[in-house]
Design an enzyme around this catalytic site. Structure first.
Site, mmCIF file in Angstrom:
data_model
loop_
_atom_site.group_PDB
_atom_site.id
_atom_site.type_symbol
_atom_site.label_atom_id
_atom_site.label_comp_id
_atom_site.label_asym_id
_atom_site.label_seq_id
_atom_site.Cartn_x
_atom_site.Cartn_y
_atom_site.Cartn_z
ATOM 1 N N LYS A 280 0.845 -1.201 0.000
ATOM 2 C CA LYS A 280 0.000 0.000 0.000
ATOM 3 C C LYS A 280 0.879 1.249 0.000
ATOM 4 O O LYS A 280 1.707 1.432 0.886
ATOM 5 C CB LYS A 280 -0.919 -0.014 1.229
ATOM 6 C CG LYS A 280 -1.733 1.275 1.419
ATOM 7 C CD LYS A 280 -2.709 1.157 2.593
ATOM 8 C CE LYS A 280 -3.407 2.497 2.889
ATOM 9 N NZ LYS A 280 -4.337 2.416 4.034
ATOM 10 N N LYS A 292 -10.552 12.307 8.380
ATOM 11 C CA LYS A 292 -10.177 11.752 9.677
ATOM 12 C C LYS A 292 -10.262 12.833 10.753
ATOM 13 O O LYS A 292 -9.873 13.978 10.496
ATOM 14 C CB LYS A 292 -8.738 11.242 9.632
ATOM 15 C CG LYS A 292 -8.556 9.910 8.933
ATOM 16 C CD LYS A 292 -7.116 9.438 9.004
ATOM 17 C CE LYS A 292 -6.910 8.172 8.207
ATOM 18 N NZ LYS A 292 -7.673 7.020 8.743
ATOM 19 N N GLU A 364 -9.507 3.542 1.786
ATOM 20 C CA GLU A 364 -8.951 3.731 0.442
ATOM 21 C C GLU A 364 -7.893 2.704 0.079
ATOM 22 O O GLU A 364 -7.677 2.415 -1.095
ATOM 23 C CB GLU A 364 -8.375 5.148 0.324
ATOM 24 C CG GLU A 364 -6.957 5.350 0.888
ATOM 25 C CD GLU A 364 -6.825 5.103 2.383
ATOM 26 O OE1 GLU A 364 -7.859 5.177 3.095
ATOM 27 O OE2 GLU A 364 -5.712 4.836 2.847
ATOM 28 N N ARG A 366 -7.670 -0.542 0.475
ATOM 29 C CA ARG A 366 -8.177 -1.740 -0.198
ATOM 30 C C ARG A 366 -8.597 -1.434 -1.629
ATOM 31 O O ARG A 366 -8.513 -2.302 -2.499
ATOM 32 C CB ARG A 366 -9.330 -2.328 0.635
ATOM 33 C CG ARG A 366 -10.535 -1.444 0.738
ATOM 34 C CD ARG A 366 -11.447 -1.824 1.902
ATOM 35 N NE ARG A 366 -10.853 -1.477 3.206
ATOM 36 C CZ ARG A 366 -11.441 -1.688 4.372
ATOM 37 N NH1 ARG A 366 -12.639 -2.268 4.431
ATOM 38 N NH2 ARG A 366 -10.837 -1.350 5.498
HETATM 39 N N1 BES Z 1 -4.529 4.044 6.861
HETATM 40 C C1 BES Z 1 -5.714 3.777 7.596
HETATM 41 C C2 BES Z 1 -5.529 2.718 8.676
HETATM 42 C C3 BES Z 1 -4.569 3.043 9.780
HETATM 43 C C4 BES Z 1 -5.015 3.694 10.920
HETATM 44 C C5 BES Z 1 -3.266 2.642 9.724
HETATM 45 C C6 BES Z 1 -4.135 3.949 11.950
HETATM 46 C C7 BES Z 1 -2.390 2.902 10.752
HETATM 47 C C8 BES Z 1 -2.825 3.559 11.865
HETATM 48 C C9 BES Z 1 -6.816 3.297 6.646
HETATM 49 O O1 BES Z 1 -6.791 3.816 5.373
HETATM 50 C C10 BES Z 1 -8.105 3.649 7.269
HETATM 51 O O2 BES Z 1 -8.375 4.798 7.372
HETATM 52 N N2 BES Z 1 -8.881 2.661 7.672
HETATM 53 C C11 BES Z 1 -10.135 2.891 8.282
HETATM 54 C C12 BES Z 1 -11.116 1.907 7.709
HETATM 55 C C13 BES Z 1 -12.544 2.209 8.065
HETATM 56 C C14 BES Z 1 -13.003 3.478 7.369
HETATM 57 C C15 BES Z 1 -13.387 1.035 7.641
HETATM 58 C C16 BES Z 1 -9.967 2.676 9.785
HETATM 59 O O3 BES Z 1 -9.183 1.816 10.176
HETATM 60 O O4 BES Z 1 -10.570 3.414 10.546
HETATM 61 ZN ZN ZN Z 2 -4.994 4.513 4.697
HETATM 62 MN MN MN Z 3 -7.894 5.640 5.253
#
Ligand code: BES
Ligand code: ZN
Ligand code: MN
Length: 517
Positions: A280, A292, A364, A366
């Site tokens: 990724k 976020k 994003e 995935r």
């Molecule tokens: N890059 C993030 C996941 C992440 C969070 C990695 C904290 C490392 C530390 C990913 O793109 C993301 O935002 N995932 C969301 C998914 C949700 C919207 C289903 C998440 O984990 O909140």
């Molecule tokens: Zn991410």
């Molecule tokens: Mn994300």
């Protein structure tokens, strides 16, 4: 693959970490030479006595009284305990001995071994000790690798202090004379590994404004020049023409154009099916329109950690001259909110032909990996493995000390877990059952990028989503979000850990022997 062109060269290369591969020297010496060094480090279990250590006995003769008195009175050997003792200021060596407590011998476990080297180097740096000698216990390769990892500091954006940054310049590893030549080779391998792990951390730590998709591509090209790995970059028109609607969709909100990075190292037997790695490469993840909230965004320049691990894992494979075929694929994008962003509710046509229903623009990773996994199938891979900071949910599920492991071949669970234990990039399994697939069924598209109703099990939903794009090819998904940033007990500098680099190298070595049926 006629549509592939070579990408940017030159620009941005000078800032890349290619010239900062670590300089720390690790030197194998005869064990009886340890006593002639200025500073000697000694690891000790609780209730273990210095006189139990045969290699130390040689210099004990001069200093026995002092040492024993001190050791008995003030040093318990508890795990994490450190005691420094000065023996002489007159220049006769050793001037200083530092004892490192290892705790009770019965409570020792395999995950503690690599930490010994790190603790020693971190201690040396803190105390401004620029060289030390130890009698080697365990593997010289692991010691060297971990010593370099502990030496790394991300100082590129800080003013250099007048006296310079504290650094450990030399470590002397005492071994039996007959083992010196062999130890040298092991040290070399460990240093190579440590350098690539640290170069990966350098990339991951770089702020989002200086580590865009184009800069990540330039870093890959620089690595290719240094190591002989073949690198190709697809730019936006090519990505679009191929039909990677996921990559294009996520990248749309950003002024930074997406890149699709391809690395090829084909030094295996002709016709041997390759290992294809996907990483990724989100160079900054704001969440997009599903922005976020405050505490969750500032680390998101490291959301390309999986991509950086693929780049430097392949660099290490090449430098270690592994006789195998490995391909690396990195979709590189920035996830930004703007007037051109992809929206919740959008339907994206992926390279596979399946449509992705975007329910949350923050899921994003995935979406871009779906296209990379489909692209991987072109290589007829023996095994696909992807590395991604995919979900906060993996971090919630597992805590700080291992990544989440998923595979569509249950029999691979054990060997993939073992690779984690042996590499130091620990992994732990989560299920990949079809019950979870039902929760990410699309309403208007073929598959949704999050579970609409029940969000429990987010890491599994992410994995289950990705699985839809590998057909039935043997595949492993490593969600490295839990290991993205270092914690105190890692004995590493704050920031990126370089997770994945060591795993990738051990996986590459092991995959020809795996039962992939
Ligand atoms: N890059 C993030 C996941 C992440 C969070 C990695 C904290 C490392 C530390 C990913 O793109 C993301 O935002 N995932 C969301 C998914 C949700 C919207 C289903 C998440 O984990 O909140
Ligand atoms: Zn991410
Ligand atoms: Mn994300």
């Amino acid at each position: 693959m006629g549509e592939i062109a070579f990408g940017p060269t030159g620009q941005g290369l000078r800032q890349m970490p290619e010239n900062s591969l670590q300089k720390m020297r690790i030197v194998s010496i005869r064990s009886d030479g340890i006593a002639r060094r200025k500073t000697v480090f000694i690891p000790l279990f609780q209730s273990q006595r210095l006189s139990d250590l045969p290699l130390i006995a040689q210099f004990l003769a001069q200093t026995r009284r002092l040492l024993l008195a001190f050791a008995q009175n003030q040093f318990k050997g508890e795990d994490g305990e450190t005691k420094s003792l000065w023996l002489s200021s007159s220049g006769s060596s050793p001037e200083r001995i530092v004892l490192f407590g290892l705790g009770e011998k019965t409570k020792w476990h395999e995950r503690k071994e690599p930490l010994v080297a790190r603790r020693m180097v971190r201690h040396a740096k803190a105390e401004k000790i620029d060289e030390f000698a130890i009698a080697l216990i365990g593997s010289a390769r692991l010691f060297s690798q971990n010593a370099l990892m502990a030496e790394f500091e991300y100082t590129k954006y800080k003013e250099r202090p007048k006296s310079g940054w504290p650094e450990v310049k030399t470590v002397f590893l005492g071994v039996e004379p007959r083992l010196i030549a062999e130890t040298k080779k092991e040290i070399e391998q460990g240093v190579t590994m440590g350098q690539e792990v640290n170069a990966c951390r350098e990339l991951a730590n770089t702020p989002g404004s200086d580590m865009t998709p184009a800069k990540l591509a330039a870093a890959a090209i620089a690595v290719g020049k240094r190591t002989g790995v073949k690198v190709k970059i697809l730019d936006e028109p090519q990505i679009k023409k191929l039909g990677m609607g996921g990559v294009i969709g996520v990248a749309r909100g950003s002024d930074e154009k997406p890149k699709f990075i391809i690395l090829e190292y084909m030094k295996g037997l002709r016709g041997q099916k390759p290992l294809v790695l996907a990483g990724k490469g989100v160079t900054f993840d704001t969440g997009g329109i599903n922005l976020k909230p405050e505490p969750y965004m500032s680390d998101m320049h490291m959301d390309m950690s999986g991509g950086a691990a693929v780049i430097h894992g392949m660099a290490a494979i090449a430098r270690l001259r592994q006789p195998i075929n490995v391909v690396g694929l990195i979709p590189a994008v920035e996830n930004m909110p703007s007037g051109s962003s992809y929206r919740p509710g959008d339907l994206l046509k992926s390279l596979s032909g399946k449509t992705i229903e975007v329910l949350n623009t923050d899921a994003e990773g995935r979406v871009i990996l779906a296209d990379a996994l489909t692209y991987a199938l072109r290589y007829n891979p023996a095994l696909i493995a992807d590395f991604a900071t995919l979900t906060g949910a993996a971090h919630v599920a597992l805590g700080n000390y291992c990544s989440a492991l998923f595979t569509n071949r249950e029999r691979l669970m054990d060997p993939l877990g073992k690779i984690g234990r042996e590499s130091g990039d620990y992994v732990w399994p989560l299920p990949l059952w079809d019950e979870y697939l039902a929760e990410i069924k699309g309403t208007f598209g073929d598959i949704a990028n999050i579970a609409k109703q029940d969000r429990y099990g987010g890491a599994i939903h992410g994995a289950k989503f990705l699985e839809q794009f590998v057909n039935d090819t043997p595949w492993a998904h490593i969600d490295i979000a839990p290991r993205m940033t270092a914690v105190d007990s890692d004995y590493l500098a704050k920031g990126a850990t370089g997770v994945g680099v060591r795993y990738i190298v051990e996986l590459a070595k092991a995959y020809p022997q795996l039962n992939l049926a």
